[in-house]
Scaffold this active site. Structure first.
Site, mmCIF file in Angstrom:
data_model
loop_
_atom_site.group_PDB
_atom_site.id
_atom_site.type_symbol
_atom_site.label_atom_id
_atom_site.label_comp_id
_atom_site.label_asym_id
_atom_site.label_seq_id
_atom_site.Cartn_x
_atom_site.Cartn_y
_atom_site.Cartn_z
ATOM 1 N N LYS A 164 0.844 -1.207 0.000
ATOM 2 C CA LYS A 164 0.000 0.000 0.000
ATOM 3 C C LYS A 164 0.875 1.251 0.000
ATOM 4 O O LYS A 164 0.617 2.214 -0.737
ATOM 5 C CB LYS A 164 -0.907 0.031 1.237
ATOM 6 N N SER A 192 -1.088 0.937 6.528
ATOM 7 C CA SER A 192 -1.176 -0.151 7.490
ATOM 8 C C SER A 192 -2.173 -1.192 7.039
ATOM 9 O O SER A 192 -2.958 -0.982 6.112
ATOM 10 C CB SER A 192 -1.509 0.381 8.883
ATOM 11 N N ASP A 193 -2.096 -2.312 7.696
ATOM 12 C CA ASP A 193 -3.018 -3.397 7.396
ATOM 13 C C ASP A 193 -3.331 -4.134 8.688
ATOM 14 O O ASP A 193 -2.428 -4.392 9.483
ATOM 15 C CB ASP A 193 -2.407 -4.359 6.372
ATOM 16 N N THR A 194 -4.610 -4.421 8.877
ATOM 17 C CA THR A 194 -5.031 -5.097 10.099
ATOM 18 C C THR A 194 -5.600 -6.469 9.765
ATOM 19 O O THR A 194 -6.380 -6.602 8.822
ATOM 20 C CB THR A 194 -6.113 -4.263 10.823
ATOM 21 N N ALA A 250 -0.046 -4.015 10.978
ATOM 22 C CA ALA A 250 1.285 -3.618 10.518
ATOM 23 C C ALA A 250 1.236 -2.142 10.169
ATOM 24 O O ALA A 250 0.266 -1.680 9.568
ATOM 25 C CB ALA A 250 1.675 -4.422 9.285
#
Ligand SMILES: *Cc1c(COP(=O)(O)O)cnc(C)c1O
Length: 406
Positions: free
Chosen positions: A52, A72-74, A109
């Site tokens: 991203k 970010s990534d959840t 992250a």
């Protein structure tokens, strides 16, 4: 000063940053979020966030070296497998059924990409969430609200899904989608300082017991909503009619309203129980009338007594002597509670010249044994805070210039 470019379309992440006072630009990117199964679980999540960030660097037209891209990534993780957003309602059901009655981990992250040199920092934050036992009906009722559909793990801890959570361990914001504490720790480590909103800059200057009243007179509703999204709850208005319209329009937000402008006696009947405080009570007659109307509908109105310390002919308020002489009458009223004093020094003064008025108001309040001091506006609030203001009334610095009165 650096500025964040938020490479995310998640309104939750934007809200967390906003509440923390950051000014940022949003630049959502759309990439395939399919995890790379060759990597470890943590690495998979970091990898998606990194993709991203790189897509944002590639696509964002503004190549400002002061910008830091935040991506970010959840993922919700159960038995060492990542569960992303649901594809449809049945998928959401299956996920919620799987995590029901168990502990799962929420991993977010974060990637920070420094546009000045292309350096990338990554971090992964893990929290534990314990779910209650859910029956199928609870799950379907929840899915029908629509809330699960764009959420990792098919629930929102900060929303209706919160009622399914038995307990959690770690940073609440991480479970929502952005581990703010860890993020700010990275900022400190890098020695980066970021542009902050006026609201957060002012709030940082408040000591305990000092409050910020956002003066929203002649400002549009969307600007008020924007401050509410940043966490502001108390708003001040000058004109009863305008105030009542705004209170009605924003009643879903549970705000606290103060009336800070002068009140004409024929308008007292409109006050009802709409205002937590009236700041500009400028005569015994007005206080009596407010008390009488309040007793008719059964509430006690908090009031400040306005003191005209510079004896300006154009300004309302008690002078120092008359406030002392009237004090026993004011405090004897049954349905008003005098919480403190308010003043508005001469408008043309330099900020520093108002120090003596703020000192005077404080002395007077301590003689009269009241605690609250409503003093200081955009132009002199720093001095007022130094002199012990408990409510500063700030319009322009928070909202920008007001619309002109018609
Ligand atoms: C308008 C007003 C304020 C706010 O003034 P700014 O200069 O915009 O901060 C504060 N107090 C009173 C009584 C006001 O009428």
């Amino acid at each position: 000063m650096k500025k964040i470019v938020l490479a995310s379309q998640s309104p939750r992440r934007a809200e967390i940053l906003k509440k923390a006072g950051y000014c940022f630009v949003s630049f959502p990117v759309f990439i395939s979020e399919i995890p790379n199964e060759n990597l470890s679980l943590d690495e998979q999540i970091i990898d998606i966030a990194k993709r991203k960030a790189l897509a944002c660097l590639d696509q964002c037209p503004d190549k400002n070296p002061g910008h830091i891209i935040l991506a970010s990534d959840t993922m919700v993780c159960l038995d060492n497998r990542a569960i992303g957003k649901p594809e449809n309602e049945q998928d959401a059901f299956n996920t919620l059924k799987k995590i029901s009655g168990k502990m799962h981990e929420v991993k977010t992250a974060i990637i920070l990409l420094d546009q000045s040199n292309g350096h990338i920092i990554s971090h992964i934050e893990t929290s534990q969430v314990y779910f209650k036992n859910l029956d199928d009906k609870d799950i379907w009722d929840y899915i029908k609200t629509g809330e699960p559909m764009d959420k990792a793990g098919s629930y929102a801890i900060q929303g209706l899904g919160g009622k399914f959570v038995e307990k959690f361990v770690g940073d609440f914001n991480n479970v929502v989608g952005l581990p703010l504490t860890a993020l700010e720790k990275l900022f400190v480590e890098k020695n980066w300082s970021f542009e902050k909103s006026p609201l957060s800059q002012i709030k940082a200057q408040l000591a305990s017991g000092q409050n910020l009243l956002a003066v929203s007179k002649l400002q549009p509703l969307e600007k008020i909503r924007d401050l509410v999204n940043q966490g502001q709850k108390s708003f001040g208005e000058n004109y009863i009619q305008e105030a009542l319209e705004k209170i009605e329009a924003l009643k879903d937000l549970n705000l606290e309203w103060h009336l800070i402008g002068p009140i004409q006696k024929n308008k007292v009947k409109y006050l009802k129980n709409n205002f937590a405080y009236l700041h500009a009570i400028d005569s015994v007659e007005l206080a009596e009338l407010v008390s009488k109307k309040a007793s008719e509908i059964g509430y006690v109105q908090n009031i400040f007594i306005q003191v005209n310390l510079a004896n300006e002919a154009t300004k309302a308020g008690f002078d120092e002597l008359s406030v002392q002489n009237s004090w026993s009458q004011l405090t004897a009223l049954t349905n008003v509670k005098v919480v403190g004093l308010m003043t508005m020094p001469p408008l043309q003064n330099e900020a520093q010249e108002n120090e003596i008025y703020f000192k005077k108001l404080k002395n007077l309040a301590s003689q009269l044994n009241v605690k609250e001091l409503s003093m200081g506006t955009s132009h002199d609030y720093q001095i007022a805070l130094k002199e012990g203001a408990t409510w500063i009334r700030i319009g322009t610095v928070l909202f920008g210039e007001r619309q002109k009165v018609q």
